[in-house]
Write a protein that holds these residues in place. Structure first.
Motif, PDB file in Angstrom:
ATOM      1  N   ARG A  18       0.861  -1.193   0.000  1.00 54.62           N
ATOM      2  CA  ARG A  18       0.000   0.000   0.000  1.00 54.62           C
ATOM      3  C   ARG A  18       0.888   1.231   0.000  1.00 54.62           C
ATOM      4  O   ARG A  18       1.769   1.387   0.851  1.00 54.62           O
ATOM      5  CB  ARG A  18      -0.899   0.001   1.222  1.00 54.62           C
ATOM      6  CG  ARG A  18      -1.832  -1.216   1.341  1.00 54.62           C
ATOM      7  CD  ARG A  18      -2.685  -1.455   0.107  1.00 54.62           C
ATOM      8  NE  ARG A  18      -2.014  -2.329  -0.853  1.00 54.62           N
ATOM      9  CZ  ARG A  18      -2.505  -2.627  -2.055  1.00 54.62           C
ATOM     10  NH1 ARG A  18      -3.649  -2.110  -2.440  1.00 54.62           N
ATOM     11  NH2 ARG A  18      -1.844  -3.413  -2.861  1.00 54.62           N
ATOM     12  N   THR A  20       1.580   5.569  -0.552  1.00 55.13           N
ATOM     13  CA  THR A  20       1.065   6.932  -0.586  1.00 55.13           C
ATOM     14  C   THR A  20       1.227   7.446  -2.016  1.00 55.13           C
ATOM     15  O   THR A  20       2.247   7.225  -2.661  1.00 55.13           O
ATOM     16  CB  THR A  20       1.823   7.837   0.388  1.00 55.13           C
ATOM     17  OG1 THR A  20       3.238   7.717   0.140  1.00 55.13           O
ATOM     18  CG2 THR A  20       1.526   7.454   1.832  1.00 55.13           C
ATOM     19  N   GLN A  38      -6.870   4.588  -5.107  1.00 59.90           N
ATOM     20  CA  GLN A  38      -7.445   4.669  -3.760  1.00 59.90           C
ATOM     21  C   GLN A  38      -8.431   3.526  -3.522  1.00 59.90           C
ATOM     22  O   GLN A  38      -8.469   2.931  -2.437  1.00 59.90           O
ATOM     23  CB  GLN A  38      -8.131   6.015  -3.570  1.00 59.90           C
ATOM     24  CG  GLN A  38      -8.638   6.264  -2.154  1.00 59.90           C
ATOM     25  CD  GLN A  38      -9.170   7.679  -1.991  1.00 59.90           C
ATOM     26  OE1 GLN A  38      -9.749   8.254  -2.915  1.00 59.90           O
ATOM     27  NE2 GLN A  38      -8.950   8.262  -0.830  1.00 59.90           N
ATOM     28  N   HIS A  42      -4.593   2.079  -1.939  1.00 60.10           N
ATOM     29  CA  HIS A  42      -3.513   3.048  -1.807  1.00 60.10           C
ATOM     30  C   HIS A  42      -4.079   4.359  -1.254  1.00 60.10           C
ATOM     31  O   HIS A  42      -5.298   4.574  -1.233  1.00 60.10           O
ATOM     32  CB  HIS A  42      -2.823   3.261  -3.153  1.00 60.10           C
ATOM     33  CG  HIS A  42      -2.231   1.999  -3.720  1.00 60.10           C
ATOM     34  ND1 HIS A  42      -1.095   1.417  -3.218  1.00 60.10           N
ATOM     35  CD2 HIS A  42      -2.653   1.192  -4.731  1.00 60.10           C
ATOM     36  CE1 HIS A  42      -0.817   0.316  -3.897  1.00 60.10           C
ATOM     37  NE2 HIS A  42      -1.751   0.150  -4.820  1.00 60.10           N
ATOM     38  N   ARG A  43      -3.192   5.284  -0.847  1.00 63.56           N
ATOM     39  CA  ARG A  43      -3.662   6.482  -0.146  1.00 63.56           C
ATOM     40  C   ARG A  43      -3.152   7.747  -0.820  1.00 63.56           C
ATOM     41  O   ARG A  43      -1.981   8.098  -0.677  1.00 63.56           O
ATOM     42  CB  ARG A  43      -3.193   6.441   1.315  1.00 63.56           C
ATOM     43  CG  ARG A  43      -3.707   7.602   2.180  1.00 63.56           C
ATOM     44  CD  ARG A  43      -3.515   7.296   3.648  1.00 63.56           C
ATOM     45  NE  ARG A  43      -2.121   7.118   3.990  1.00 63.56           N
ATOM     46  CZ  ARG A  43      -1.318   8.107   4.404  1.00 63.56           C
ATOM     47  NH1 ARG A  43      -1.792   9.357   4.507  1.00 63.56           N
ATOM     48  NH2 ARG A  43      -0.061   7.862   4.723  1.00 63.56           N
ATOM     49  N   PRO A  44      -4.019   8.455  -1.569  1.00 63.28           N
ATOM     50  CA  PRO A  44      -3.617   9.743  -2.129  1.00 63.28           C
ATOM     51  C   PRO A  44      -3.324  10.739  -1.011  1.00 63.28           C
ATOM     52  O   PRO A  44      -4.114  10.889  -0.081  1.00 63.28           O
ATOM     53  CB  PRO A  44      -4.830  10.169  -2.961  1.00 63.28           C
ATOM     54  CG  PRO A  44      -5.571   8.897  -3.243  1.00 63.28           C
ATOM     55  CD  PRO A  44      -5.363   8.057  -2.016  1.00 63.28           C
ATOM     56  N   LEU A  62     -10.721  13.722  -5.558  1.00 60.81           N
ATOM     57  CA  LEU A  62      -9.828  13.431  -4.438  1.00 60.81           C
ATOM     58  C   LEU A  62     -10.140  14.375  -3.282  1.00 60.81           C
ATOM     59  O   LEU A  62      -9.309  15.199  -2.883  1.00 60.81           O
ATOM     60  CB  LEU A  62      -8.366  13.577  -4.871  1.00 60.81           C
ATOM     61  CG  LEU A  62      -7.903  12.694  -6.026  1.00 60.81           C
ATOM     62  CD1 LEU A  62      -6.507  13.101  -6.484  1.00 60.81           C
ATOM     63  CD2 LEU A  62      -7.940  11.222  -5.629  1.00 60.81           C
TER      64      LEU A  62
END
Length: 316
Positions: A18, A20, A38, A42-44, A62
């Motif tokens: 995962r 960023t 996302q 995963h993490r924007p 987003l």
């Protein structure tokens, strides 16, 4: 992050950890890809955008992801999407590398169809991991783009040791990876532009002409026809050619050009060029008889020699 990739068949172990995610260039593509990542877990964390439209797109796709400068995007993200116009990309990459914004082990992904991984060489020298992932899709800049990525082909180019990681990211976005050699990227992109971009121009011209002819709903008339034509072309290629050019109806083609010259002179040059290309392909595939092809090409040349025949208002 672990940048190593396995040589075993792609499975859960080969999926990237995962990550960023940051976006440099909040055009129509970047926010949609980040939103898709996302959904995959995963993490924007950061996005950059200059115009009001890009900022609105970022806010819509987003939400709560901060808008920052490009260098700050790279400082915050392990995976950075460089989604800027093709002509801007080389200068952007060089600038980011020269200013020290690129970090070793950072995944840098550009979405240009024209370029392969080589355009990222300045970042590679700074220790980044370069990937070229081009979605073969037209984007609207809205949430519908995320849905359209399901089953979308991506042109993938990357160093061999990163191939599985690149393909895994595409699969996580719902896409289908298609490996494109570095030297084949310009041809690959030209093929897509020829089919998709020029199609929009042709359809728009056709709708305008139908409206001038008095058709109340050109889109409704064209929808079934163009849908069938596209389906037939994808299934059968040149064997799907129909119409006056493929039949060798030189008189009908000449009449078409006369009408276009009177009502839409800007469309004459395109019609003649496409008629020639269609005649060549129909002849090569045995759909158009040689004697009819000769009459047709003579008629096209005659029309082109007439004043305004090239669409410019001047004889050729």
């Amino acid at each position: 992050m672990n940048a190593s990739v396995s040589k075993e068949p792609l499975d859960a172990r080969d999926r990237p950890a995962r990550l960023t995610v940051g976006v440099v260039g909040a055009g129509r593509v970047g926010p949609a890809l980040a939103a898709s990542l996302q959904l995959a877990g995963h993490r924007p964390v950061a996005v950059s955008g200059v115009s009001d439209a890009s900022r609105r797109r970022a806010a819509a796709l987003l939400p709560d992801v901060p808008l920052v400068e490009p260098a700050e995007v790279l400082a915050r993200a392990e995976l950075v999407l460089l989604t800027v116009p093709d002509d801007v990309l080389p200068t952007l990459v060089e600038g980011l590398a020269e200013t020290g914004a690129v970090r070793p082990g950072q995944l840098l992904v550009h979405t240009s169809g024209r370029y392969g991984a080589g355009v990222l060489d300045p970042a590679l020298r700074a220790g980044a991991l370069p990937l070229a992932l081009h979605p073969a899709m037209t984007f609207t800049g809205t949430g519908v783009d995320v849905q359209r990525l399901a089953g979308c082909s991506f042109g993938v180019t990357a160093p061999e040791e990163l191939r599985l990681a690149a393909e895994a990211l595409v699969i996580e976005m719902g896409g289908e990876p298609e490996w494109i050699a570095e030297e084949s990227r310009p041809l690959y992109h030209a093929a897509l532009a020829l089919g998709a971009n020029h199609l929009v121009t042709l359809v728009a011209q056709s709708m305008e002409l139908l409206a001038k002819a008095g058709v109340a709903a050109p889109d409704r008339m064209l929808g079934p026809l163009l849908g069938a034509a596209l389906d037939n072309a994808l299934r059968s290629g040149d064997a799907a050619l129909t119409g006056p050019v493929a039949r060798g109806d030189a008189g009908t083609v000449a009449a078409h050009i006369g009408e276009l010259r009177a009502h839409a002179p800007q469309a004459v040059a395109g019609y003649i060029a496409m008629a020639r290309a269609t005649a060549d392909r129909a002849l090569a595939h045995g759909l158009l008889k040689a004697e009819l092809a000769e009459d047709l090409l003579v008629a096209l040349a005659d029309q082109e020699r007439r004043p305004g025949g090239s669409g410019t208002g001047e004889p050729r």
